[in-house]
Each structure stands twice: as structure tokens, then as C-alpha cells.
Design a protein around this motif. Structure first.
Motif, PDB file in Angstrom:
ATOM      1  N   HIS A 135       0.831  -1.206   0.000  1.00  0.00           N
ATOM      2  CA  HIS A 135       0.000   0.000   0.000  1.00  0.00           C
ATOM      3  C   HIS A 135       0.864   1.255   0.000  1.00  0.00           C
ATOM      4  N   TYR A 136       1.932   1.238   0.790  1.00  0.00           N
ATOM      5  CA  TYR A 136       2.736   2.450   0.962  1.00  0.00           C
ATOM      6  C   TYR A 136       3.786   2.638  -0.129  1.00  0.00           C
ATOM      7  N   ASN A 137       4.258   1.559  -0.736  1.00  0.00           N
ATOM      8  CA  ASN A 137       5.266   1.707  -1.789  1.00  0.00           C
ATOM      9  C   ASN A 137       4.750   2.482  -3.005  1.00  0.00           C
ATOM     10  N   PRO A 138       3.560   2.149  -3.540  1.00  0.00           N
ATOM     11  CA  PRO A 138       3.079   2.906  -4.698  1.00  0.00           C
ATOM     12  C   PRO A 138       2.795   4.375  -4.399  1.00  0.00           C
ATOM     13  N   ILE A 139       2.266   4.685  -3.214  1.00  0.00           N
ATOM     14  CA  ILE A 139       1.997   6.095  -2.915  1.00  0.00           C
ATOM     15  C   ILE A 139       3.306   6.841  -2.755  1.00  0.00           C
ATOM     16  N   SER A 140       4.329   6.161  -2.233  1.00  0.00           N
ATOM     17  CA  SER A 140       5.655   6.784  -2.162  1.00  0.00           C
ATOM     18  C   SER A 140       6.194   7.038  -3.561  1.00  0.00           C
ATOM     19  N   ALA A 141       5.988   6.075  -4.469  1.00  0.00           N
ATOM     20  CA  ALA A 141       6.456   6.246  -5.846  1.00  0.00           C
ATOM     21  C   ALA A 141       5.708   7.378  -6.539  1.00  0.00           C
ATOM     22  N   LEU A 142       4.389   7.480  -6.298  1.00  0.00           N
ATOM     23  CA  LEU A 142       3.614   8.587  -6.872  1.00  0.00           C
ATOM     24  C   LEU A 142       4.123   9.925  -6.347  1.00  0.00           C
ATOM     25  N   HIS A 143       4.331   9.996  -5.038  1.00  0.00           N
ATOM     26  CA  HIS A 143       4.788  11.233  -4.403  1.00  0.00           C
ATOM     27  C   HIS A 143       6.133  11.675  -4.984  1.00  0.00           C
ATOM     28  N   LYS A 144       7.053  10.732  -5.090  1.00  0.00           N
ATOM     29  CA  LYS A 144       8.397  11.073  -5.566  1.00  0.00           C
ATOM     30  C   LYS A 144       8.409  11.368  -7.061  1.00  0.00           C
ATOM     31  N   SER A 145       7.511  10.750  -7.820  1.00  0.00           N
ATOM     32  CA  SER A 145       7.417  11.055  -9.252  1.00  0.00           C
ATOM     33  C   SER A 145       6.945  12.489  -9.461  1.00  0.00           C
ATOM     34  N   MET A 146       5.946  12.920  -8.675  1.00  0.00           N
ATOM     35  CA  MET A 146       5.490  14.310  -8.767  1.00  0.00           C
ATOM     36  C   MET A 146       6.574  15.260  -8.294  1.00  0.00           C
ATOM     37  N   ARG A 147       7.253  14.906  -7.209  1.00  0.00           N
ATOM     38  CA  ARG A 147       8.340  15.749  -6.697  1.00  0.00           C
ATOM     39  C   ARG A 147       9.452  15.880  -7.734  1.00  0.00           C
ATOM     40  N   GLY A 148       9.692  14.803  -8.481  1.00  0.00           N
ATOM     41  CA  GLY A 148      10.722  14.814  -9.510  1.00  0.00           C
ATOM     42  C   GLY A 148      10.251  15.367 -10.838  1.00  0.00           C
ATOM     43  N   SER A 149       9.055  15.958 -10.876  1.00  0.00           N
ATOM     44  CA  SER A 149       8.503  16.597 -12.071  1.00  0.00           C
ATOM     45  C   SER A 149       8.403  15.639 -13.253  1.00  0.00           C
ATOM     46  N   ASP A 150       7.923  14.421 -12.989  1.00  0.00           N
ATOM     47  CA  ASP A 150       7.749  13.420 -14.036  1.00  0.00           C
ATOM     48  C   ASP A 150       6.263  13.047 -14.113  1.00  0.00           C
ATOM     49  N   PRO A 151       5.483  13.761 -14.927  1.00  0.00           N
ATOM     50  CA  PRO A 151       4.038  13.480 -14.975  1.00  0.00           C
ATOM     51  C   PRO A 151       3.713  12.097 -15.515  1.00  0.00           C
ATOM     52  N   ASP A 152       4.551  11.561 -16.405  1.00  0.00           N
ATOM     53  CA  ASP A 152       4.268  10.241 -16.968  1.00  0.00           C
ATOM     54  C   ASP A 152       4.388   9.147 -15.904  1.00  0.00           C
ATOM     55  N   ALA A 153       5.472   9.178 -15.141  1.00  0.00           N
ATOM     56  CA  ALA A 153       5.631   8.196 -14.068  1.00  0.00           C
ATOM     57  C   ALA A 153       4.545   8.380 -13.013  1.00  0.00           C
ATOM     58  N   ALA A 154       4.183   9.633 -12.730  1.00  0.00           N
ATOM     59  CA  ALA A 154       3.140   9.904 -11.735  1.00  0.00           C
ATOM     60  C   ALA A 154       1.800   9.303 -12.176  1.00  0.00           C
TER      61      ALA A 154
END
Length: 342
Positions: A135-154
Motif C-alpha cells: 500500500h505504501y510503496n506505490p503512494i511513495s512512488a507517486l509522491h516522488k514522481s510528482m516531486r521529480g517533475s515526471d508526470p508520466d511516471a506519476a
């Protein structure tokens, strides 16, 4: 040797019962778990163990499993090359699930393509656990993708979470937190976009409302980033704990009674919007008496904070008695996430 499958299902007391036998060598304990041992095992037991992480199988390993299964069957699977690759993709790194599918397809009469294969077997459900590490791994990945300015990964991680059955309102809450923590004043509209997506989803529900969350995710991923407010607030809280007994200066206190006026409450207060200066700035001190002025909020030079930096510099010059040219006065209404609001 003692093998315990799903060892995380043992409670803390039950796990403690293993300790004396592990320590004196009576047993060699081997435990298997699908959870993170850091969260599910006693620290004492974990410190006496070696953790081996079993990762998902790659395509080459899955192909090897198919070859071994065909050797046991004594014949190749009735699949075209494209269907064979599709079978590997459908397994999604899970060897046990691949073997289960092989049992289903080995009885097919003739070589079949991907379409017939998909109809013959069920696609593996996405690996997602709404209460544990999955549960927490994907939300962490979403959070870090947005932080890294990567809309595709987000967008990818958002889709993974929704397909896995995550509550969209949980995602809405997390991206609203992201807007205030990782974007802040670099784009003040970011939190409004997150709240709007939250509101739209509550009105429309799934699946229509999920598009609003996706739109907010893209907005946040492409917005300028700043943790200036986040850092400033933490510094202010630390200062407040150190100086929590200091009173505000008397001149900025309200004086609703004659006694308070006699004590000097509100005496000499300057109403900044009504000052004679062009910027409506008096330069008065608002920190407690006896506390030196501190700088907590340090804006970046990106997004709207570029204009804030100029304005704060101008006010600092006025406060120090220096002459200064008034900075531009941008508004907060420009929705552009990629530059200063002007």
C-alpha cells in the motif's frame, strides 16, 4: 531446521518463544514472509537473523520455467511465439502463477495466439495490499514522481493504485498534502487544484471522478517546487518551543478596556495598509520583546516565489532604513505552474 511459513502471522509473544532455541542452537530457524520484516518481526529476533529478499522473476527466469515445464510434459506448449511472450507478461513476475497458467493452456488443442490465450486464462490481479507495504510503496512512488517533475511516471503509479483497488479519496488527501509540502508558494494555485480534484471526485465518484485526480497529479508534477514554507514552519515551531513564554510587544496588543490602554496596549501601533509608504509597510517589529528577529521563510527563485523574494528583499531594505525601488506586485490568480505569477 525449523521452517515457519508466513512467520509474520505469529504475534510478538509467540515470536519471542523462538529466541532461546535460536540462541542456543537447538534450531536453525527459517522464516518466510510476504511482509516487510522490519515492521512485522521482533527486533530481537530480526537482529539474530539474516534477511534474504526474494525479488520478482524477470522474463528470462519465467522463460526458463516454461522450458522446464515443457520438458516435464514431454512436448512444447501449444502457443505461438507471440502467445508465449503474452503468457510471460501475464505472469507479471510470479512463477507460481505462471505454472498455474501452464496447467490450463497445456490442454489446448492447437497452437493459439494471444487473443485465445487471454480468453483461456485469467489475468493475474495487480500486486497491491491496501494495509501493508504494498500500500505504501506505490503512494511513495507517486509522491516522488510528482516531486521529480515526471508526470508520466506519476500517472503510471496513480493508475497502478486505482487498478489495485486503492481508495481514490486516500490519493486525493495525499496529493493535497503534496501541494502544500513540496510546491507551497512556488505555485499557490497547486493546493486549489488538489482540493478541486478532491471535490470533483466526491461529487462524481468512480470512474468519472478519477480523471480529476489524474489532472491534479499532472498539474502538481509540472508545477515549480519549493519547500520554503515547510522548512520555515519547522524553524518557527522550534523557535516557538524555545521562546514560548515571551509576550508579544505591547503596541500590537488589542486594548478593549481602559486598564489595557493605561498599560500601553496598542500604544503606537501602525496600521500598515494606511501608512504613507507606497507599499503599505511600516517596518514595525512583531516579534516578542527580547527575541531577536529571525528569518524562517526563505523562498526560492522559482515560480511565484521569485516575486516574493524580490518583495521580501525590498521590505528588508525599508526595515533597515535603506532606499529601495518598489518590486513588481504580481497577483495570486495566474494559474500558470511554470513561472512566476505576474
Amino acid at each position: 531446521m525449523l521452517f515457519v511459513d508466513e512467520i509474520h502471522r505469529f504475534n510478538r509473544a509467540q515470536q519471542d518463544s523462538f529466541l532461546p532455541y535460536v540462541e542456543d542452537g537447538t534450531v536453525v530457524l527459517v522464516g518466510a514472509t510476504t511482509e516487510n520484516p522490519s515492521f512485522e518481526l521482533n527486533g530481537a529476533l530480526l537482529s539474530r537473523s539474516q534477511v534474504l529478499v526474494l525479488k520478482r522473476l524477470d522474463d528470462a527466469a519465467l522463460s526458463t520455467l516454461i522450458t522446464r515445464a515443457e520438458a516435464l510434459l514431454g512436448r512444447p506448449l501449444p502457443l505461438t511465439d507471440e502467445a508465449r511472450q503474452a503468457l510471460i507478461a501475464m505472469a507479471d513476475g510470479d512463477g507460481r502463477y505462471l505454472l498455474n497458467m501452464i496447467e490450463q493452456v497445456q490442454a489446448l488443442a492447437a497452437p493459439v495466439g494471444p487473443a485465445v490465450l487471454a480468453a483461456a486464462v485469467q489475468k493475474r490481479a495487480p500486486l497491491y495490499d491496501k494495509s501493508q507495504e504494498g500500500h505504501y510503496n506505490p503512494i511513495s512512488a507517486l509522491h516522488k514522481s510528482m516531486r521529480g517533475s515526471d508526470p508520466d511516471a506519476a500517472l503510471y503509479w496513480l493508475a497502478r493504485m486505482l487498478d489495485g483497488g486503492e481508495d481514490p479519496l486516500f490519493i486525493a488527501r495525499r496529493i493535497t498534502r503534496f501541494a502544500t509540502e513540496d510546491i507551497g508558494m512556488a505555485d499557490p494555485n497547486a493546493v486549489q487544484q488538489a482540493l478541486a480534484a478532491w471535490d470533483v471526485y466526491e461529487r462524481l465518484g468512480s470512474p468519472e471522478g478519477e480523471l480529476a485526480i489524474a489532472q491534479a497529479v499532472v498539474y502538481l508534477a509540472t508545477a515549480p517546487k519549493s519547500i520554503g514554507v515547510y522548512r520555515g514552519f519547522n524553524k518557527a515551531r522550534a523557535a516557538a518551543k524555545r521562546t514560548g513564554s515571551l509576550m508579544p510587544p505591547a503596541n500590537i496588543l488589542n486594548a478593549p478596556t481602559r486598564l489595557m490602554k493605561d498599560l500601553g496596549y496598542g500604544d503606537g501601533y501602525q496600521y500598515d495598509p494606511d501608512t504613507d509608504t507606497e507599499t503599505g509597510f511600516s517596518g514595525a517589529n512583531y516579534f516578542p520583546d527580547g527575541m531577536p528577529r529571525e528569518t524562517f521563510y526563505e523562498p526560492t527563485t522559482g515560480g511565484y516565489e521569485r516575486a516574493i523574494t524580490a518583495r521580501l528583499r525590498h521590505w528588508a531594505q525599508l526595515r533597515n532604513g535603506d532606499s529601495a525601488t518598489p518590486p513588481p506586485n504580481p497577483t495570486h490568480t495566474d494559474p500558470s505552474p511554470n513561472g512566476p505569477l505576474t
